[in-house]
Design an enzyme around this catalytic site. Structure first.
Site, short mmCIF file in Angstrom:
data_model
loop_
_atom_site.label_atom_id
_atom_site.label_comp_id
_atom_site.label_asym_id
_atom_site.label_seq_id
_atom_site.Cartn_x
_atom_site.Cartn_y
_atom_site.Cartn_z
N SER A 142 -8.89 8.16 5.02
CA SER A 142 -7.69 8.88 4.61
C SER A 142 -7.94 10.36 4.42
O SER A 142 -9.33 10.67 4.25
CB SER A 142 -7.28 8.19 3.63
OG SER A 142 -5.95 9.11 3.08
N TYR A 155 -6.63 4.36 -5.02
CA TYR A 155 -6.85 4.65 -3.63
C TYR A 155 -7.73 5.64 -3.22
O TYR A 155 -8.72 5.73 -2.43
CB TYR A 155 -5.44 4.85 -3.12
CG TYR A 155 -5.30 5.17 -1.78
CD1 TYR A 155 -5.00 4.04 -0.78
CD2 TYR A 155 -5.42 6.29 -1.05
CE1 TYR A 155 -4.68 3.90 0.62
CE2 TYR A 155 -5.21 6.41 0.54
CZ TYR A 155 -4.86 5.30 1.10
OH TYR A 155 -4.50 5.31 2.44
P1 NAD Z 1 -0.02 -1.48 6.69
O1 NAD Z 1 0.72 -1.90 5.20
O2 NAD Z 1 0.78 -1.26 7.75
O3 NAD Z 1 -1.28 -2.57 7.00
C1 NAD Z 1 -2.00 -2.92 6.35
C2 NAD Z 1 -2.91 -4.14 6.81
O4 NAD Z 1 -3.90 -4.63 6.07
C3 NAD Z 1 -1.69 -5.41 7.18
O5 NAD Z 1 -2.05 -6.10 8.36
C4 NAD Z 1 -2.03 -6.24 5.97
O6 NAD Z 1 -1.72 -7.78 6.03
C5 NAD Z 1 -3.60 -6.10 5.79
N1 NAD Z 1 -4.04 -6.64 4.41
C6 NAD Z 1 -3.58 -6.26 3.34
N2 NAD Z 1 -4.23 -6.78 2.40
C7 NAD Z 1 -5.09 -7.47 3.02
C8 NAD Z 1 -6.36 -8.46 2.68
N3 NAD Z 1 -6.29 -8.85 1.38
N4 NAD Z 1 -6.86 -9.04 3.71
C9 NAD Z 1 -6.88 -8.95 4.92
N5 NAD Z 1 -5.71 -8.11 5.32
C10 NAD Z 1 -4.80 -7.41 4.45
O7 NAD Z 1 -0.66 -0.12 6.35
P2 NAD Z 1 -1.23 0.99 7.28
O8 NAD Z 1 -0.53 2.18 6.85
O9 NAD Z 1 -1.39 0.68 8.72
O10 NAD Z 1 -2.89 1.23 6.80
C11 NAD Z 1 -3.93 0.67 7.32
C12 NAD Z 1 -5.07 1.56 6.69
O11 NAD Z 1 -5.04 2.90 6.96
C13 NAD Z 1 -5.37 1.39 5.38
O12 NAD Z 1 -6.82 1.51 4.98
C14 NAD Z 1 -4.76 2.67 4.89
O13 NAD Z 1 -5.33 3.23 3.49
C15 NAD Z 1 -4.99 3.71 5.83
N6 NAD Z 1 -4.43 4.91 5.90
C16 NAD Z 1 -2.88 4.95 6.16
C17 NAD Z 1 -2.26 5.98 6.25
C18 NAD Z 1 -1.03 6.21 6.53
O14 NAD Z 1 -0.33 7.26 6.38
N7 NAD Z 1 -0.24 5.13 6.76
C19 NAD Z 1 -3.02 7.15 6.01
C20 NAD Z 1 -4.09 7.37 5.72
C21 NAD Z 1 -4.98 6.09 5.83
#
Ligand code: NAD
Length: 260
Positions: A142, A155
């Site tokens: 991130s 985080y």
């Molecule tokens: P999201 O909530 O849409 O998806 C998260 C996924 O992780 C889901 O499939 C959920 O079921 C899974 N998950 C959660 N807990 C779990 C567990 N214990 N075991 C297995 N799976 C589990 O989130 P996203 O926005 O797609 O984020 C995905 C990644 O990208 C994360 O690591 C997040 O920190 C990172 N990220 C997101 C953003 C953003 O703006 N959305 C920005 C930077 C980084």
């Protein structure tokens, strides 16, 4: 050479960025193992859509807080698809609260899912990658792996940790034709961000619109949310031969956020 025909495990891919990467990979002819929580019929629908792209797509329900289940995810992938070539550590959760109110169990869960799960997948997958002489590890970190924001102590800590882990593994396997890199997205419009809008509004006493315009996109100089397709494209590049000499580093896809 592209990564066509390779096998990728993408943790946390029933939603958001992970699912977007799974779709982009399937379009590029990469077989995918999807993982994460969700409604059984929704997951089945996603699998059908991925398979319709002409690749093998399977689902594994490993919980990223459980080291044994993570090892089993790697074993199951090799048993069912013949190898494990690419690991995308993407599963992640968020919690936005001042540190003195931050629930201990939320801290532990964020450290486990957002950081330690990468150690567990990599630890289990590297012996297979070394044996086959090829591997790609991509950690979805991130912008918060590079800079902090208030109220996101767990985080930001976990994501900074992931970047340190990325550098270390990049060095450890540099001579094995395995690369390890991080992608550092800015704000991507996914269910995780949607949830944060509400929480941040409460923590900072703002309206949801103010959170979107003045908090989330305040630092994103392009004034655009990152898309999951852009992240899938970045991950595909890191899996290509052009990226063979890119390891132990990160690519920021953050609209200029961390340049300022
Ligand atoms: P999201 O909530 O849409 O998806 C998260 C996924 O992780 C889901 O499939 C959920 O079921 C899974 N998950 C959660 N807990 C779990 C567990 N214990 N075991 C297995 N799976 C589990 O989130 P996203 O926005 O797609 O984020 C995905 C990644 O990208 C994360 O690591 C997040 O920190 C990172 N990220 C997101 C953003 C953003 O703006 N959305 C920005 C930077 C980084």
């Amino acid at each position: 050479m592209s990564a066509e025909g390779k096998v990728a495990v993408i943790t946390g891919s029933t939603s958001g960025i992970g699912l977007g990467i799974a779709k982009g990979f399937a379009d590029a002819g990469i077989h995918v193992v999807i993982n994460g929580f969700g409604d059984e019929s929704e997951i089945k629908k996603e699998l059908d859509e991925l398979q319709a792209k002409g690749v093998t797509a399977i689902y594994n329900d490993a919980d990223m807080t459980k080291p044994d289940e993570i090892s089993q995810l790697v074993e199951d992938t090799v048993n069912e698809l013949g190898s494990i070539d690419i690991v995308i550590n993407n599963a992640g959760i968020q919690n936005v609260q001042p540190v003195e109110e931050f629930p201990v169990e939320k801290w532990d869960a964020i450290i486990a899912i957002n950081m330690s799960s990468a150690f567990h997948t990599v630890r289990a997958a590297i012996p297979y990658m070394k044996k086959q002489g090829w591997g790609r590890i991509i950690n979805i970190a991130s912008a918060h792996a590079l800079v902090a924001s208030p109220y996101k102590s767990a985080y930001v800590t976990a994501k900074h940790g992931v970047l340190g882990f990325t550098k270390t593994i990049g060095l450890e396997v540099a001579k094995d034709n395995i690369t390890c890199n991080a992608i550092c997205p800015g704000y991507v419009w996914t269910p995780l961000v949607e949830g944060q809008v509400k929480d941040t509004a409460k923590a900072r006493n703002l309206t949801e619109n103010e959170v979107i315009n003045d908090v989330l996109l305040a630092a994103q100089w392009t004034k655009k949310f990152v898309t999951v397709e852009q992240l899938a494209g970045t991950a595909l590049f890191l899996c290509s031969d052009h990226a063979e000499n890119i390891t132990g580093t990160h690519i920021a896809v953050d609209g200029g956020w961390t340049a300022a």
